[in-house]
Each structure stands twice: as C-alpha cells, then as structure tokens.
Write a protein that holds these residues in place. Structure first.
Motif, short mmCIF file in Angstrom:
data_model
loop_
_atom_site.label_atom_id
_atom_site.label_comp_id
_atom_site.label_asym_id
_atom_site.label_seq_id
_atom_site.Cartn_x
_atom_site.Cartn_y
_atom_site.Cartn_z
N LEU A 31 13.15 6.35 -6.13
CA LEU A 31 12.04 5.84 -6.47
C LEU A 31 10.96 7.05 -5.64
N LEU A 32 10.57 7.87 -6.64
CA LEU A 32 9.86 9.23 -6.11
C LEU A 32 8.37 9.11 -6.38
N LEU A 33 7.83 9.70 -5.56
CA LEU A 33 6.43 10.00 -5.52
C LEU A 33 6.05 10.92 -7.05
N ALA A 34 5.21 10.09 -7.93
CA ALA A 34 4.91 10.74 -9.14
C ALA A 34 4.67 12.23 -8.98
N GLU A 35 3.49 12.74 -8.05
CA GLU A 35 3.10 13.86 -7.99
C GLU A 35 3.37 14.46 -6.63
N VAL A 36 3.02 15.74 -6.23
CA VAL A 36 3.19 16.24 -5.06
C VAL A 36 2.43 15.31 -3.79
N VAL A 37 2.82 15.51 -2.67
CA VAL A 37 2.16 15.04 -1.65
C VAL A 37 0.74 15.32 -1.40
N PRO A 38 -0.30 14.48 -1.65
CA PRO A 38 -1.66 15.01 -1.37
C PRO A 38 -1.77 15.91 -0.14
N PRO B 3 0.84 -1.14 0.01
CA PRO B 3 -0.04 -0.26 0.09
C PRO B 3 0.68 1.16 0.05
N CYS B 4 0.55 2.09 -0.77
CA CYS B 4 0.92 3.54 -0.83
C CYS B 4 0.65 4.17 0.26
N GLN B 5 1.84 5.06 1.14
CA GLN B 5 1.32 5.64 2.35
C GLN B 5 0.56 7.28 1.88
N PHE B 6 0.61 7.44 0.79
CA PHE B 6 0.05 8.80 0.28
C PHE B 6 -1.34 8.51 -0.34
N HIS B 7 -1.54 7.35 -0.93
CA HIS B 7 -2.80 7.33 -1.40
C HIS B 7 -3.24 5.72 -1.14
N SER B 8 -4.20 5.62 -0.13
CA SER B 8 -4.72 4.32 0.55
C SER B 8 -5.15 3.62 -0.39
N ASP B 9 -5.68 3.73 -1.36
CA ASP B 9 -6.35 3.04 -2.34
C ASP B 9 -5.53 2.27 -3.71
N LYS B 10 -4.25 2.71 -3.29
CA LYS B 10 -3.11 2.42 -4.53
C LYS B 10 -2.04 1.80 -3.62
N VAL B 11 -1.24 0.92 -4.89
CA VAL B 11 0.18 0.66 -4.15
C VAL B 11 1.17 1.29 -4.93
N VAL B 12 2.29 1.16 -4.27
CA VAL B 12 3.44 2.04 -4.50
C VAL B 12 3.64 1.99 -5.98
#
Length: 299
Positions: free
Chosen positions: A198-205, A127-136
């Motif tokens: 390994l960077l988050l694609a967009e800015v932190v929500p 699970p992605c820690q920035f988007h709970s409904d998606k994986v890293v």
C-alpha cells in the motif's frame, strides 16, 4: 480518391510527416524506432497493410501474451479482495489483474500467504495522513507483490522485461542492455516480496527540495521508505491498469543506493516512459520522498 503522396507539394508532405512524428512520439515512439520500417522491407509492408486496415492491434507484430485461465480456485481467492477493488478502483492491482493484464500463471496454493488483504476497511476509508481532505483509498495504490514469476525473481530488471519498449507502460531505456542499472545490485538482486503493498501514489507533499534525512522524518510511524523495485512496480502496475502516470514531473526517493553511493529515485513519468535514476542526498526541487505503509502488526 486519396491523393498520391508524389502529387502533393513538398511543404504539404513535410508538414504532415512532422505532425505524424510528433503524435507518434507522444504515443511512445522514439527516434531509433523510425529506423525499423526503413531497413526492414517486410516490416514496412506489414506496417502499411496494418495502417490501411484500421485495426487497433497488429497480430503479426504485437507479441501475444500467453492466455492463462482464471480458474475457480483463483476466482474464489480473488473474491476476498472485491471490497478493496470497490474502495480503490483502478488504484488496486490484484490477482485477477496479474493474470489478465500480464498473462502470469498463478496457483491458489502459491497465493495462500496473501489470501487476506492486510489492511482493514477502516484504514482504507480513514483519513490520509498526507492529504487531510482525502481518505487513504483516494491517495494510495494497493498491489499484490510477487517474489518471483516462474523461476525468476521479480526484480527491477525483470519488471523492465515484462514491460517492453514497444508498448505502455515502459521505462526510459529501450532495452535492458541500455540501462545504466543493468548490473546494479538494487536492480538485479533486490526483488519484491510475496505480500500486499500500500504505497502513497505521489511523493509526500512538501518533501521536495529537502535533505534525505529530513525527508525521512516526514513519514508517520506507520510508514517506511520503499525499495526502488517496489516503487517501480507501483508505477508500472498502476499505469498498466489505468493508463495514467504518477509523479509526472518529480522523482520519488527510495531507500536503495547505487554502487556509487547515489540514492535511487523513480518517477518523471509520461508517454515516453518513466525513469529509474539516482542522485545524492542533497535537496533538489524535483525530488521528493516515496512512502509505503508498513504491514499491520499482529494484535
């Protein structure tokens, strides 16, 4: 038979030319580019010949990248990363991409330190820690950072030269000489490292419109704020491979500062390119925070 331009009404010509310029601008052409066919007769004739031929690429005016072989040793090394490619698709930029998309000459010996991708399959599919409904793997971009290409360090200015304004991806400024950051330390002295990123694609929500200090606290322990050159590389390499833009209407704050003390931001991407700018640490609705996953610690 095609109509001669002089036989048409002025209103028809103006309307068609205006539509053409608008479409070319959306594809990356800027106002200064229009002067080239006006002042250069040879270029003008070549442009018309190319236009009428219907070709996709003009071999006379498009710089050719040096063909670099992707030998057995590199192919074997790259094979170790196939599972990452399968998990991330166009969000992965590896050895083969550097060779084929940029014509960069690499050796297996040079790449020995990065033979293994540092994050596990469990991390990418977790699970992605920035988007709970998606994986890293769905929310991040993984790329191989190079510390230098040939004898030149891979700085922001070098990335600018690797991606000229005649194509895509591109930065806002047409030439390195026009860049406000052409003599800034963060752009000329700070380089990528030879490592996987390994960077988050967009800015932190939810990080927009916050003080920089408050944005820092939004990053989990496994993350850090990337350097501007790392965030710039992520954007350029992703666009180069996928043709899609990241942070198209926002800016990603990085940890560098300009000589004047402003915090460097990267983003606002689109067909005209994307930018490297700066702002202070105050809240702004168009500025969020960038995030880079730290390298795993040895067990």
């Amino acid at each position: 038979m095609a109509n001669a331009i002089v036989s048409l009404k002025p209103s028809q010509i103006i309307g068609r030319v205006a539509e053409l310029v608008r479409m070319l601008e959306e594809a990356g052409l800027n106002y200064d580019d229009l002067q080239k066919p006006i002042s250069d007769r040879k270029f003008r004739r070549g442009l018309v010949e190319f236009w009428k031929s219907g070709k996709q690429v003009d071999p006379l005016t498009t710089p050719r990248r040096r063909k670099v072989s992707f030998g057995p040793a590199l192919r074997q090394l790259s094979a170790h990363h196939q599972w990452v490619q399968q998990a991330m698709g166009q969000r992965f930029f590896g050895i083969e991409d550097w060779v084929k998309l940029y014509g960069i000459s690499l050796s297996a010996k040079q790449l020995e330190p990065v033979a293994q991708f540092p994050w596990s399959e469990e991390v990418l599919n977790g699970p992605c820690q920035f988007h709970s409904d998606k994986v890293v793997a769905q929310t991040h971009v993984a790329f191989l950072g190079l510390d230098r290409i040939g004898a030149e360090a891979l700085t922001t200015m070098h990335l600018h030269k690797l991606n000229p304004p005649t194509g895509q991806p591109r930065l806002y400024f047409d030439t390195p000489r026009e860049c406000w950051y052409r003599e800034e330390e963060f752009a000329t002295q700070v380089a990528c490292s030879l490592r996987w990123y390994l960077l988050l694609a967009e800015v932190v929500p939810g990080s927009n419109n916050k003080w920089f200090a408050d944005q820092e606290t939004m990053l989990p322990a496994e993350y850090e704020i990337p350097l501007a050159v790392e965030e710039t590389a992520k954007d350029l390499l992703y666009i180069r491979k996928s043709g899609q833009y990241l942070n198209s209407s926002v800016w990603a704050r990085c940890r560098d500062t300009s000589s004047g003390g402003g915090r460097v931001d990267v983003g606002d991407g689109g067909p005209r390119g994307f930018g490297v700018d700066y702002w202070d640490d105050r809240p702004d609705p168009l500025i969020g925070i960038a995030a880079s996953r730290k390298l795993p610690t040895e067990p």
